[in-house]
Design a protein around this motif. Structure first.
Motif, short mmCIF file in Angstrom:
data_model
loop_
_atom_site.label_atom_id
_atom_site.label_comp_id
_atom_site.label_asym_id
_atom_site.label_seq_id
_atom_site.Cartn_x
_atom_site.Cartn_y
_atom_site.Cartn_z
N ASN B 17 0.65 -0.94 0.18
CA ASN B 17 0.34 -0.44 -0.30
C ASN B 17 1.18 1.56 -0.15
OD1 ASN B 17 -1.67 -1.66 0.27
ND2 ASN B 17 -2.31 -1.72 2.03
N LEU B 18 2.33 1.50 -0.42
CA LEU B 18 3.13 2.17 0.83
C LEU B 18 4.33 1.37 -0.83
CD1 LEU B 18 3.12 5.09 1.50
CD2 LEU B 18 4.07 3.64 3.98
N THR B 19 4.57 2.93 -1.36
CA THR B 19 5.91 2.74 -2.13
C THR B 19 6.77 2.58 -1.36
OG1 THR B 19 6.64 4.76 -3.15
CG2 THR B 19 4.69 3.10 -4.58
N VAL B 20 8.35 2.19 -1.24
CA VAL B 20 9.90 2.06 -1.12
C VAL B 20 9.87 3.96 -0.53
CG1 VAL B 20 12.10 1.96 -1.00
CG2 VAL B 20 10.95 0.35 -1.23
N ASP B 21 9.72 4.38 -2.07
CA ASP B 21 9.84 5.93 -2.35
C ASP B 21 8.83 6.92 -1.05
OD1 ASP B 21 12.59 5.75 -3.77
OD2 ASP B 21 11.31 6.68 -5.46
N GLU B 22 7.72 6.09 -1.34
CA GLU B 22 6.72 7.26 0.15
C GLU B 22 6.92 6.96 1.72
OE1 GLU B 22 2.84 6.84 -2.56
OE2 GLU B 22 3.21 5.35 -1.46
N ALA B 23 7.60 5.53 1.60
CA ALA B 23 7.63 5.50 2.92
C ALA B 23 9.15 5.93 3.72
CB ALA B 23 7.88 3.92 3.06
N LEU B 24 10.05 5.94 2.82
CA LEU B 24 11.01 6.63 3.17
C LEU B 24 10.63 8.35 3.17
CD1 LEU B 24 14.77 6.60 2.70
CD2 LEU B 24 14.06 7.82 0.64
N MET G 1 25.04 3.52 8.30
CA MET G 1 23.26 3.50 7.38
C MET G 1 23.18 3.89 6.90
SD MET G 1 19.20 1.32 7.81
CE MET G 1 19.54 0.37 9.61
N GLU G 2 23.40 3.94 5.48
CA GLU G 2 22.98 5.69 4.79
C GLU G 2 21.37 5.67 4.05
OE1 GLU G 2 26.33 5.97 1.62
OE2 GLU G 2 28.34 5.59 3.20
N LYS G 3 21.49 6.50 3.15
CA LYS G 3 20.26 6.36 2.78
C LYS G 3 20.01 5.18 1.51
CE LYS G 3 18.03 10.04 -0.09
NZ LYS G 3 18.76 11.51 -0.76
N LYS G 4 20.64 4.29 0.96
CA LYS G 4 20.82 3.54 0.41
C LYS G 4 20.04 1.95 0.94
CE LYS G 4 25.08 2.13 -0.60
NZ LYS G 4 26.24 1.95 -1.48
N GLU G 5 20.81 2.14 2.08
CA GLU G 5 20.65 0.59 3.03
C GLU G 5 18.88 1.22 3.52
OE1 GLU G 5 23.55 -0.62 5.50
OE2 GLU G 5 25.04 1.66 4.88
N ILE G 6 18.80 2.34 3.75
CA ILE G 6 16.97 2.24 4.29
C ILE G 6 16.56 1.59 3.10
CG2 ILE G 6 15.69 3.81 4.81
CD1 ILE G 6 17.53 5.92 6.32
N ILE G 7 16.56 2.37 1.55
CA ILE G 7 15.81 1.61 0.03
C ILE G 7 16.14 -0.03 0.41
CG2 ILE G 7 15.90 1.84 -1.50
CD1 ILE G 7 16.69 5.10 -1.69
N GLY G 8 17.24 0.03 0.91
CA GLY G 8 16.96 -1.53 1.19
C GLY G 8 16.36 -2.57 1.91
N ILE G 9 16.35 -1.92 2.53
CA ILE G 9 15.55 -2.54 3.87
C ILE G 9 14.09 -2.71 3.30
CG2 ILE G 9 14.64 -2.85 6.61
CD1 ILE G 9 17.47 -1.55 7.15
N LEU G 10 13.28 -0.76 2.93
CA LEU G 10 12.47 -0.67 2.64
C LEU G 10 11.78 -2.30 1.49
CD1 LEU G 10 12.39 2.81 3.11
CD2 LEU G 10 11.00 0.64 4.47
N LYS G 11 12.96 -2.27 0.78
CA LYS G 11 12.38 -3.01 -0.46
C LYS G 11 12.25 -4.33 -0.37
CE LYS G 11 14.89 -0.69 -4.38
NZ LYS G 11 15.61 -0.09 -5.33
N GLN G 12 13.09 -5.30 0.59
CA GLN G 12 13.13 -6.83 1.40
C GLN G 12 12.35 -6.23 2.10
OE1 GLN G 12 17.18 -6.87 3.83
NE2 GLN G 12 17.12 -8.04 2.26
N VAL G 13 10.95 -5.44 2.89
CA VAL G 13 10.13 -5.95 3.38
C VAL G 13 9.32 -5.65 2.00
CG1 VAL G 13 8.39 -4.49 4.94
CG2 VAL G 13 10.87 -4.66 5.69
N SER G 14 9.70 -5.09 1.09
CA SER G 14 8.14 -5.19 -0.03
C SER G 14 8.09 -6.09 -0.59
CB SER G 14 8.13 -3.58 -0.63
OG SER G 14 9.47 -4.04 -1.55
N GLU G 15 9.41 -6.93 -0.19
CA GLU G 15 9.36 -8.17 -1.62
C GLU G 15 9.18 -9.52 -0.57
OE1 GLU G 15 13.24 -7.98 -3.20
OE2 GLU G 15 13.09 -5.73 -4.19
N GLY G 16 9.30 -9.00 0.62
CA GLY G 16 8.17 -10.32 1.76
C GLY G 16 9.59 -10.79 2.01
N ASN G 17 10.43 -10.12 1.76
CA ASN G 17 12.36 -11.00 2.34
C ASN G 17 12.42 -10.75 4.43
OD1 ASN G 17 12.52 -12.23 -0.38
ND2 ASN G 17 13.76 -10.63 -1.03
#
Lengths: 251, 251, 251, 251, 251, 251, 251, 251
Positions: B17-24, G1-17
């Motif tokens: 329900n929320l994209t990664v960018d929106e969450a960021l 933890m840098e910006k890209k790491e945050i994005i990485g974590i969020l992506k993993q969550v969004s991908e269910g990993n």
């Protein structure tokens, strides 16, 4: 003269073994110890294992060794020796078993007691140069039966270092914040924590630090609630007070 | 942003329900409240009835009345207003129910809570001129839920007055020692008590008291253990810290 | 020029043995000694056996030995040498008979006089580190013909130690109270005694003691009546003044 | 509790009228007054006619009048009220008979006692602006039963003014030297006199006098022997101490 | 660029040998020397024989020797070297002819000039410990062409010693009064003399002298007219200023 | 007692009209005035027309008027009244002819004398706020018979303003440099001039100027030779000293 | 933890990993580095070749050598070591290539970068004794990529020396003004320049310089606009700030 | 005298219309203005619209109105009047168009210029009581052509408030950090930002804040790089310097 002695004298009078004048003389020559002013000592003796303290500055190694030996002989399990330099420590350690902690200029004769306080004491420093004062506080607290957490070199000019330890700060029972130079650490910690913060200014710095005066004034003016201050470089005083607070719950 | 909000965002992301960018973006715009730094506030809300504090100095009576009214409207049972002069108090008391304590320059809106601390706070002064600062401490402590014992005018130049109260001093859980001039009271009390002593220098005196500096330095150099110091005339800070220590056993 | 010399000159003029101009010249070249300004010296010479004083700091051992030898040769029975370090004392003692008291950095050439004061001088210290200054006072007082009572290490943080000596304090004719750190001793003693108390701040302490400033300010602000203060570490000055007060009744 | 009360308690115990526990309780609740700490008060009562003192600063005219009236009613012949401004004096003088001395801000209720000291107290000032402090000292000394000699405006920058009074200075039993600005008067007087000199720095001056600090430091560093110092503007303290010294010979 | 150079440039322009732009460039690159700011130097060169000064502190013996040698080679008859310790003096004296005055830490290369001032400079000290600073002043004044009178150890605590020299004081053209501790000497001298008095506080003393601060403040607050003050221990500055005043009549 | 009086007494003795004891008594009761210590006064009387000075601060308008009237009645042509506020001036001017200079808080009764000094006194200030102190100096100098040049508002932060007056500075006989804040003016002027520079720190400034302390310390540390310092805001002292120097050539 | 790491974590969550709880834990344990607080470090890494700094005081030569070696090994081209004494430098130079600048107590490991600032930094001193502090500033600025101009020994007591360099002063982009004693240099320079002036007080001086306090206060009270102050002897801080200002135009 | 005038004089000489002596005289009487020392003024005139400044303290409303009116009449678009109290502002606003900002005690005559700096100036305060000083800085910066961001009441005792604004802090071109009491704000901000931080201590506080001294010392000892300090309460100085730095990129 302790309580039981007073009772003893009164009993002797009531039994006719002591005249009123003789009793009066005894009260006159030792009038105060009988009234409980040695309470701290009594109290201490009830909590076996807690350290006696020797202030090492201004004493000869020979004097220190003799005092400590006498304490140990009297059943004291832990003797804390502060402001003990390396040379003196070497001399003392020949005479009695001594563990020497050079960074804090602390010697411990006997053994460290098990922690019996009600929480953890966090000891934080602004920089690496403040560590000797912090170690004086830390070892004092340990010798008095406290568990401690060291958070060194978390000065406010790199606030992320401090924030990384926010959990420790927020879960402490009492915090010792040691800092020289601008002395801002206790204010920031005081804002994060909701427990007492003991601020220790150090003489670390140069120029307008005026031997710790800048840090001292800064800490006295802290806008955080719950902060109080001890003398410059007084790690022992901070450790002692922190231990006092950490054992309060026992009563 | 609280913990549950972080969890909420993460859940939204995990549910698509929320994209990664929106969450960021959400983390970036409100990055810290989510991490518990408002803990004091939360904590306070758990201990209902404890006072909120308004520092009255530098605020107009109108501002004070509005802030206090808003707090009371939000369910706050006790609002402590410090450094409130009589004129301002009269204005405020027209707007909201206010109990004014002129000696300590303190106003209390709402009602004083029942004491819920673990012991008694003793508040001692060296002379009668120190009483305003002591009352600031006393009323602060009362507003924060503490029982107090006042020992006023027991300065060290008449040591028998102090010793007459030795029992109170020796049975306190924490002591606030307020003194101007030579500031010796905390040292003598610190030697009698085995609980924390919070020393409050006052600006009482003249000439070489230099506005409280003499008392401040004296207290920082106290040879009694367990003594720490707050700013000159800082009765509030002492009362707040004493309350903190008096509630520690609750955890 | 002493009184009798003035009379002599006037007589010579009246007898015609001295012209007016010649007499005027004599008044001009030595106008003041004739008017009694050397009274202290005369006075001293009337009380044989009282010590002359040599301030040892800044003088070579050779100079000290010569001055003392000259005084002894002139009939002085006691010569007090203050601020005399051990090395200098050893040198001096080769040249003249000298008793050296290392703790107080005092040398006494000749013999100590019998006490001829009207009472006892009590000399009290807060801690053991204050003893060197106290000994400077004690030996000064002894060299000036006083009986003394030493009450060392009775600091206010352990008030019972001080109270145990209440009898000595209350029966003294003058008291010297020596203390560093918070400098509270004179206030407590001043409250117990009803004789003059000479307060001597010492440079004992660290951090915010600022070389004795804290103790000095504390003592100047003493709320006890009858207390006056001398310079930091000025044991000699205190001993001298105490002796003066102790001999007043003789007039 | 006085000595006879202790004896009474002990007697009751010996007679079986008081149990040991009951006696113990009595000692515990009133342990110190019995031991003579109120000696000053007792002593004072032996020397009838000597003044009680009320420190007027910080008290309302109503409070002052009540305290003084109570003292007079209890038989006190002289009540000295210091730091009493003109407005308060006018109010007080309506309630009780009062002699007001505006220059020294001193009120005397009752009557001045006859001098019963052993000599004269000389009170000297450097300038005319120092006179209010000197008068506080002078009237204090008079109220305590001393004869005084005023030597005002004899500052060291006009040394001949001081020397003209050399006879008074050299025949005094104790001297109070009051000076602001450079504070040199006690040193010069101390060199002429061989009696105790009590130096009183005043806040007279401007700029680098820093409210009397310059005079204070100057006096503490006096190279004349027999000089001690009280707080800035503390005329009362000097007068009290001088009276103490002037009455010593009586013992 | 000196006056004649400006004239030279202007002449060249007027003669067409220099364009306006070229002249402008010269003014821009050396704009200030041409306007007389080196006047002091020029002036000095008109009074041949007056000393150049080398401040020895912080210079190596090698540097000092080279600078002095260069000055002498350029025709300077007297070179005054201040703050020159004994070790450096020994090194320098190998390289160039040097007269060393150890007490004042002064070296003089070349020869002392004949006094050419209009009167005598009196240099007085309170004690013997002030003599090194006084000698720095004395030798500076001598090297600058002044006759001096030394009145050492005439401190105000023995006022007769000072008064014995009243003639010298009253006939001086300018007086340098050097004192540590309470720093009262300039006030007393200023009251006797009617010429300028240059007060030099010294760091002689201990405790509350705070490195000369007490004497400095005392002198700044002198109630004698005609007194001004230089830095603590600044004998050179006093000698230089005194010489300036002593040569004023020459214009 | 003047010289001729001494001669008179001696003559009477030589003629048998005065016994030796009677003569001695006269010396004893008036021993110092006869020895020339009132020289300043005598000297002043030789230079008719020079101002007497009344320090107005702390005197009532009535007192000032009476003193000034008495001086004028005794033939004094100029009476300088310093620290005289406007209200007092208005009162005084009703009683005696008075010229009031509000900026410098100076009143002049009688008439200003013709300048009779040997040169000009330059009076410079750093800013416009320093002018009141400068005017106190200027009018003092004028009342003492000096021509003056005012160079106001030439502070070092606009160095060109100062340099535009380089001619005045370089041709002065003595310069008074008045400055608050950083107090740098005397150093720059001292570097340009080769005459004595009297530095007057002012209390102008805020914050870290600490009432003139910053300027005072700056001036005491001036690296320019020939600079000495008077008390903060002491315009009178500077004007008096400058006049003294400006009249030296007369001898 | 840098910006890209945050994005990485969020992506993993969004991908269910990654579960929400696992993600929360990661935020909790490293919550701040991810939010850009290491920005300075990142920023620095973008400007390759700029120096890392090691504060040498209080570190052993061994520690310094190891830290510097590690930095060089990680690709750092320039490592600036401040407060490095000669002995330590010799040790360090055995371990790593080091250029040592004794005057400024600075060591540079690696190579000095090419200047890439937008202008020149002028570094001026009042005297030669200030040069060590100035060199600390100069080498710091050079190590951070700045061209510098040294104007040493141009103190205000010889204003022509300063004015000769007016062109350099007026064309600087930022100026560091280093001075001890009276500390007037920044005020004069600040009046000439229209760029930021960083004032550095030094501890050069004696007596009333109080370890640099006089210069510090003087600079804080500068009446020139554009002047700010760093700690006494803080050459490094001035050089760092100057470099910051000199690189601002780059953004 | 400007460059073209010098050229003019030189031309006249080259043309024979001015003799060398006449030219010399012109250089001598106006030697410095011709050399560019009024550069700031010239420079300012090139950047039309930038404010002239009137320091209102110590000027009468009439004076302020006249100066401002004159500036406006001369074409100045913005006139900034600092330290202008409300009463004066009301008077001035009758004479000239004036916008008054009471919080900062600032008046602006004319109109605020458009921001033309290269970035944003962030102005932060520790508490609400610091806002008047901050507003002085803010309005100064705005009057000098800068865009500003206000971050008020973000003191370090509530670090989350400060961190919420981390983006503003990290993207500023220059930051002004205003704080009283412990003065810790600049250190924390300095650690987050990589631009210059101008620290402004305020006199907000009581007791041991000693009028801003505590905050001042704290800021001078900041362990963050890039921090410099201005005088206590000197909002104007901070705003001026910040504007200077914010316009640097323009060159």
């Amino acid at each position: 003269m302790e309580k039981k002695e007073i009772i003893g004298i009164l009993k002797q009078v009531s039994e006719g073994n002591l005249t009123v004048d003789e009793a009066l003389l005894q009260f006159k020559t030792a009038p105060f110890e009988d009234l409980g002013f040695a309470k701290i000592d009594n109290h201490r003796s009830l909590r076996q294992g807690i350290a006696e303290v020797i202030y090492g500055a201004g004493k000869t190694p020979q004097q220190i060794a003799e005092i400590a030996a006498s304490m140990l002989a009297n059943g004291q399990k832990t003797v804390l020796i502060t402001r003990l330099n390396k040379e003196s420590a070497e001399f003392v350690s020949i005479k009695i078993p001594l563990q020497y902690y050079e960074t804090g200029n602390i010697g411990i004769a006997g053994e460290l007691p098990e922690p019996d306080g009600y929480g953890k004491i966090v000891i934080a420093t602004g920089g690496t140069s403040d560590i000797p004062v912090a170690e004086e506080a830390a070892l004092t607290a340990m010798a008095l039966g406290n568990g401690i957490i060291r958070l060194y070199d978390i000065g406010v000019a790199g606030i992320h270092r401090l924030l990384e330890h926010a959990d420790d700060i927020m879960s402490a029972r009492v915090i010792i914040a040691v800092a020289g130079m601008e002395g801002a650490l206790p204010s920031v910690i005081g804002g994060l924590a909701d427990c007492p913060v003991i601020a220790v200014p150090t003489s670390v710095g140069y120029g307008a630090s005026f031997g710790g005066l800048a840090a001292l004034l800064s800490m006295l003016n802290s806008c955080a609630s719950g902060v109080s201050v001890v003398n410059i470089d007084n790690g022992f005083g901070a450790g002692y007070l922190a231990s006092m607070i950490n054992h309060i719950g026992a009563e």
